[in-house]
Design an enzyme around this catalytic site. Sequence first.
Site, PDB file in Angstrom:
ATOM      1  N   GLU A  43      22.342  24.663  37.136  1.00  0.00           N
ATOM      2  CA  GLU A  43      23.361  23.858  37.809  1.00  0.00           C
ATOM      3  C   GLU A  43      24.666  24.643  37.920  1.00  0.00           C
ATOM      4  O   GLU A  43      25.426  24.486  38.863  1.00  0.00           O
ATOM      5  CB  GLU A  43      23.579  22.572  37.008  1.00  0.00           C
ATOM      6  CG  GLU A  43      24.577  21.628  37.620  1.00  0.00           C
ATOM      7  CD  GLU A  43      24.780  20.381  36.789  1.00  0.00           C
ATOM      8  OE1 GLU A  43      25.598  19.554  37.199  1.00  0.00           O
ATOM      9  OE2 GLU A  43      24.135  20.232  35.729  1.00  0.00           O
ATOM     10  N   ARG A  94      16.891  23.756  23.097  1.00  0.00           N
ATOM     11  CA  ARG A  94      16.630  22.411  22.573  1.00  0.00           C
ATOM     12  C   ARG A  94      15.170  21.994  22.737  1.00  0.00           C
ATOM     13  O   ARG A  94      14.688  21.145  21.990  1.00  0.00           O
ATOM     14  CB  ARG A  94      17.607  21.408  23.186  1.00  0.00           C
ATOM     15  CG  ARG A  94      19.040  21.636  22.658  1.00  0.00           C
ATOM     16  CD  ARG A  94      20.074  20.797  23.356  1.00  0.00           C
ATOM     17  NE  ARG A  94      20.193  21.082  24.776  1.00  0.00           N
ATOM     18  CZ  ARG A  94      20.931  22.063  25.303  1.00  0.00           C
ATOM     19  NH1 ARG A  94      21.623  22.859  24.515  1.00  0.00           N
ATOM     20  NH2 ARG A  94      20.989  22.235  26.607  1.00  0.00           N
TER      21      ARG A  94
END
Length: 181
Positions: free
Chosen positions: A101, A64
């Site tokens: 994460e 992105r």
Amino acid sequence: MMQSASLYIKDHIRTVPDWPQAGIQFRDITPLLQDPTVFRTLIDVFLARYADAKLDSVAGLDARGFILGSVIAYELNVGFIPIRKKGKLPFTTVSEEYELEYGSATVELHTDACKPGDRVLLIDDLIATGGTMMAGKKLLERLGATIIEAAVIVDLPELGGSRLIESTGLPLFKVCDFAGH
């Protein structure tokens, strides 16, 4: 940046619970990309910030960061540097492994992506733990670039990535944040 632009942009980010795995609150920027007015507002926020930065390039993190970075680079009339996931670049690369994460990954950069002393903006859509941004920072610095700032649309402050980036001395521009993750 006007607070109203930040709130306007934040209102167009969708939260997808439990994706890509249970417990993750994924912040999806595709709704703001789909609306031309919101997307233009977002890009204008970045352009206003970097109009006088005297950049040589904008480096976007896969994937992105490519969307944002390429448009910003085009508008600022500077080069674009893709920092890709491992195995996606066809030329000689340098690589950096990092923790996410929810796992680990490796990003790569062409060895001729920038020259020593080039002024580069490092951009991605979101910062969580900071692993991806740190990996991009290390790669650019390994090639001798001067990163003038890191920039994201979304900061997830509880995950510590923004503190990690800022603790290195690299300024971080955040359009909006989501408390809690």
